[in-house]
Design a protein around this motif. Structure first.
Motif, PDB file in Angstrom:
ATOM      1  N   LEU A  52     -11.682   0.184   5.291  1.00 41.75           N
ATOM      2  CA  LEU A  52     -12.953   0.660   4.736  1.00 41.75           C
ATOM      3  C   LEU A  52     -13.412  -0.264   3.616  1.00 41.75           C
ATOM      4  N   ARG A  53     -14.709  -0.495   3.549  1.00 41.81           N
ATOM      5  CA  ARG A  53     -15.259  -1.365   2.517  1.00 41.81           C
ATOM      6  C   ARG A  53     -16.625  -0.850   2.044  1.00 41.81           C
ATOM      7  N   SER A  54     -16.784  -0.772   0.719  1.00 43.73           N
ATOM      8  CA  SER A  54     -18.102  -0.515   0.132  1.00 43.73           C
ATOM      9  C   SER A  54     -18.738  -1.824  -0.307  1.00 43.73           C
ATOM     10  N   PHE A  55     -17.918  -2.886  -0.403  1.00 44.90           N
ATOM     11  CA  PHE A  55     -18.338  -4.218  -0.857  1.00 44.90           C
ATOM     12  C   PHE A  55     -18.829  -4.202  -2.301  1.00 44.90           C
ATOM     13  N   ASN A  56     -18.305  -3.281  -3.062  1.00 52.10           N
ATOM     14  CA  ASN A  56     -18.592  -3.197  -4.502  1.00 52.10           C
ATOM     15  C   ASN A  56     -17.260  -3.279  -5.238  1.00 52.10           C
ATOM     16  N   MET A  57     -16.898  -4.476  -5.693  1.00 52.04           N
ATOM     17  CA  MET A  57     -15.602  -4.665  -6.325  1.00 52.04           C
ATOM     18  C   MET A  57     -15.548  -4.119  -7.752  1.00 52.04           C
ATOM     19  N   ARG A  58     -16.641  -3.552  -8.226  1.00 52.21           N
ATOM     20  CA  ARG A  58     -16.601  -2.871  -9.520  1.00 52.21           C
ATOM     21  C   ARG A  58     -16.001  -1.471  -9.392  1.00 52.21           C
ATOM     22  N   MET A  59     -15.925  -0.987  -8.166  1.00 50.07           N
ATOM     23  CA  MET A  59     -15.323   0.317  -7.910  1.00 50.07           C
ATOM     24  C   MET A  59     -13.803   0.181  -7.877  1.00 50.07           C
ATOM     25  N   PRO A  60     -13.073   0.946  -8.673  1.00 47.00           N
ATOM     26  CA  PRO A  60     -11.609   0.891  -8.607  1.00 47.00           C
ATOM     27  C   PRO A  60     -11.089   1.164  -7.198  1.00 47.00           C
ATOM     28  N   GLU A  61     -11.771   2.062  -6.490  1.00 50.22           N
ATOM     29  CA  GLU A  61     -11.328   2.404  -5.141  1.00 50.22           C
ATOM     30  C   GLU A  61     -11.410   1.204  -4.195  1.00 50.22           C
ATOM     31  N   GLU A  62     -12.434   0.385  -4.368  1.00 53.21           N
ATOM     32  CA  GLU A  62     -12.575  -0.793  -3.509  1.00 53.21           C
ATOM     33  C   GLU A  62     -11.452  -1.789  -3.766  1.00 53.21           C
ATOM     34  N   VAL A  63     -11.127  -2.007  -5.027  1.00 50.46           N
ATOM     35  CA  VAL A  63     -10.016  -2.887  -5.376  1.00 50.46           C
ATOM     36  C   VAL A  63      -8.723  -2.353  -4.763  1.00 50.46           C
ATOM     37  N   ASN A  64      -8.496  -1.061  -4.894  1.00 49.66           N
ATOM     38  CA  ASN A  64      -7.262  -0.454  -4.376  1.00 49.66           C
ATOM     39  C   ASN A  64      -7.143  -0.624  -2.872  1.00 49.66           C
ATOM     40  N   ARG A  65      -8.249  -0.374  -2.149  1.00 54.39           N
ATOM     41  CA  ARG A  65      -8.150  -0.419  -0.683  1.00 54.39           C
ATOM     42  C   ARG A  65      -8.005  -1.850  -0.171  1.00 54.39           C
ATOM     43  N   VAL A  66      -8.683  -2.799  -0.810  1.00 52.58           N
ATOM     44  CA  VAL A  66      -8.582  -4.202  -0.380  1.00 52.58           C
ATOM     45  C   VAL A  66      -7.157  -4.721  -0.581  1.00 52.58           C
ATOM     46  N   LEU A  67      -6.593  -4.474  -1.754  1.00 52.38           N
ATOM     47  CA  LEU A  67      -5.246  -4.954  -2.049  1.00 52.38           C
ATOM     48  C   LEU A  67      -4.198  -4.251  -1.182  1.00 52.38           C
ATOM     49  N   THR A  68      -4.367  -2.951  -0.977  1.00 56.28           N
ATOM     50  CA  THR A  68      -3.416  -2.215  -0.149  1.00 56.28           C
ATOM     51  C   THR A  68      -3.416  -2.732   1.280  1.00 56.28           C
ATOM     52  N   ASP A  69      -4.594  -2.965   1.837  1.00 58.46           N
ATOM     53  CA  ASP A  69      -4.673  -3.508   3.190  1.00 58.46           C
ATOM     54  C   ASP A  69      -3.929  -4.846   3.298  1.00 58.46           C
ATOM     55  N   ARG A  70      -4.100  -5.675   2.278  1.00 54.93           N
ATOM     56  CA  ARG A  70      -3.548  -7.038   2.360  1.00 54.93           C
ATOM     57  C   ARG A  70      -2.023  -7.064   2.371  1.00 54.93           C
ATOM     58  N   VAL A  71      -1.376  -6.071   1.754  1.00 59.67           N
ATOM     59  CA  VAL A  71       0.087  -6.099   1.702  1.00 59.67           C
ATOM     60  C   VAL A  71       0.719  -5.166   2.737  1.00 59.67           C
ATOM     61  N   SER A  72      -0.100  -4.555   3.576  1.00 61.03           N
ATOM     62  CA  SER A  72       0.420  -3.600   4.562  1.00 61.03           C
ATOM     63  C   SER A  72       0.871  -4.295   5.843  1.00 61.03           C
ATOM     64  N   SER A  73       1.765  -3.623   6.548  1.00 58.45           N
ATOM     65  CA  SER A  73       2.246  -4.116   7.840  1.00 58.45           C
ATOM     66  C   SER A  73       1.605  -3.385   9.006  1.00 58.45           C
ATOM     67  N   LEU A  74       1.203  -2.143   8.759  1.00 58.72           N
ATOM     68  CA  LEU A  74       0.611  -1.317   9.817  1.00 58.72           C
ATOM     69  C   LEU A  74      -0.651  -0.674   9.257  1.00 58.72           C
ATOM     70  N   LEU A  75      -1.796  -1.011   9.850  1.00 60.50           N
ATOM     71  CA  LEU A  75      -3.098  -0.561   9.341  1.00 60.50           C
ATOM     72  C   LEU A  75      -3.753   0.376  10.345  1.00 60.50           C
ATOM     73  N   PHE A  76      -3.982   1.622   9.918  1.00 65.30           N
ATOM     74  CA  PHE A  76      -4.616   2.613  10.771  1.00 65.30           C
ATOM     75  C   PHE A  76      -6.069   2.786  10.344  1.00 65.30           C
ATOM     76  N   CYS A  77      -6.985   2.389  11.226  1.00 62.72           N
ATOM     77  CA  CYS A  77      -8.413   2.384  10.913  1.00 62.72           C
ATOM     78  C   CYS A  77      -9.108   3.597  11.543  1.00 62.72           C
ATOM     79  N   PRO A  78      -9.950   4.297  10.768  1.00 64.81           N
ATOM     80  CA  PRO A  78     -10.607   5.490  11.302  1.00 64.81           C
ATOM     81  C   PRO A  78     -11.821   5.197  12.177  1.00 64.81           C
TER      82      PRO A  78
END
Length: 364
Positions: free
Chosen positions: A123-149
């Motif tokens: 998921l992406r809002s493309f607003n890196m000022r949002m803490p949630e966007e930072v969290n989701r981008v970084l989490t995706d990058r270090v994950s091994s298994l990504l489940f997309c809705p």
């Protein structure tokens, strides 16, 4: 005898709901689930009630970390989760969504070379000022298994080059849809929220307000409150309010004309969603839940990660200015989008996730 142990890290209301659906599916596998509650949502109505109502396995570990800055909270969570990893020695760590708990769980795991499973990836809002966007981008990058809705979430990962990483991407549908389908049947028999608040079905608007970009910005908060006050003159507005937001309203001496109620459990929220005429929110999850219950939604932000809802006319981005909120309300009430479209799967996302995790771990 369970073959593998999954450490699930939770901390906030939406994660409890998502985990409830996945936990039920995991019970039908050979995987053992150990739940860690970081304490990010510590109010009883925001946390404990979900475990009781939804029959989620009670947390084996509680970190009780809350009411800190982003850095302090995330750092202490990483430290606490790391200690649990040393003692539990799980085969994988599963995280949900985009909170500080999500990122802390992912970072603690990857530093210890434990595979990370991210539910609601891409998921992406493309607003890196949002803490949630930072969290989701970084989490995706270090994950091994990504489940997309959604298909859009899969495409976001492809656009960012994830196909070239040693990971697995699975389009599952949305686990919150699974939860809504399953628990609404229980809510109809257990919730008395309409009677308690004396609400008439179809005659009120449901609103929530909690994002820091709104609550910590005096101008934005004042604008949203004014917009809801004006809307309340046309249609009663009911707002289950987080304790922190309620305190902020009091500190800023803002006049509130709409109905503020205490935070509600999931069953009560489902009944409010089913019986309201429209939803106004800055929450990501509630935008989808409005769609599940065929309600138009006004998002009190300038962007959303759920782009398919905007593109389909189900959701209107209004931001924080009163005139924009009122205009979005008029537009939404006159618009009749096709709610029969299947945007979030068939209600079997949790089963797909449990099956994919088992396959992922058993191949090692």
């Amino acid at each position: 005898m369970k073959n593998h142990k999954i450490l699930t890290v939770l901390g906030a209301r939406p994660q409890f709901i998502k985990a409830a659906a996945v936990s039920r599916a995991l019970l039908r596998t050979d995987l053992e689930e150990i739940i860690v509650h970081t304490g990010q949502h510590f109010d009883e109505k925001m946390s404990e009630v979900f475990f009781r109502e939804m029959d989620i396995p009670m947390p084996a570990h509680r970190l009780e970390i809350h009411s800190l800055t982003h850095g302090a909270m995330t750092g202490r969570m990483i430290e606490g989760i790391e200690n649990i990893l040393f003692s539990e020695k799980p085969s994988a760590v599963m995280v949900f969504g985009d909170t500080n708990s999500t990122l802390a769980g992912a970072l603690a795991a990857v530093k210890q070379h434990v595979p990370v499973i991210h539910v609601e990836a891409g998921l992406r809002s493309f607003n890196m000022r949002m803490p949630e966007e930072v969290n989701r981008v970084l989490t995706d990058r270090v994950s091994s298994l990504l489940f997309c809705p959604t298909d859009a979430a899969v495409q976001n990962l492809k656009n960012e080059g994830f196909e070239h990483f040693p990971i697995k991407i699975v389009r599952t549908g949305d686990v919150m849809y699974d939860a809504a389908l399953y628990y609404f049947q229980k809510a109809k028999h257990h919730s008395t929220i309409l009677q308690k608040l004396r609400l008439e079905p179809g005659k009120f608007a449901l609103a929530t307000l909690h994002r820091q970009e709104n609550t910590d910005n005096p101008e934005r908060l004042k604008g949203i409150v004014e917009g809801l006050n004006q809307l309340h003159k046309q249609k009663p507005v009911v707002v289950p309010l987080h304790p922190r937001t309620r305190k902020t309203l009091e500190n800023q001496n803002l006049t509130v004309d709409f109905h503020i109620i205490e935070p509600v459990g999931y069953f009560d929220m489902l009944m409010l969603l089913h019986n309201c005429s429209i939803v106004l929110t800055d929450s990501g999850g509630l935008q989808k839940e409005a769609f599940f219950f065929k309600k138009p939604c006004i998002t009190l932000r300038e962007e959303t990660e759920w782009v398919e809802l905007v593109e389909g006319g189900y959701n209107t981005l209004a931001g924080w200015q009163p005139q924009h909120i009122l205009h979005a309300f008029e537009k939404s009430m006159s618009n009749q989008p096709d709610f029969s479209k299947n945007l979030y799967g068939q209600g079997d996302a949790s089963e797909k996730i449990a099956s994919a995790i088992q396959e992922f771990l058993l191949k090692d």
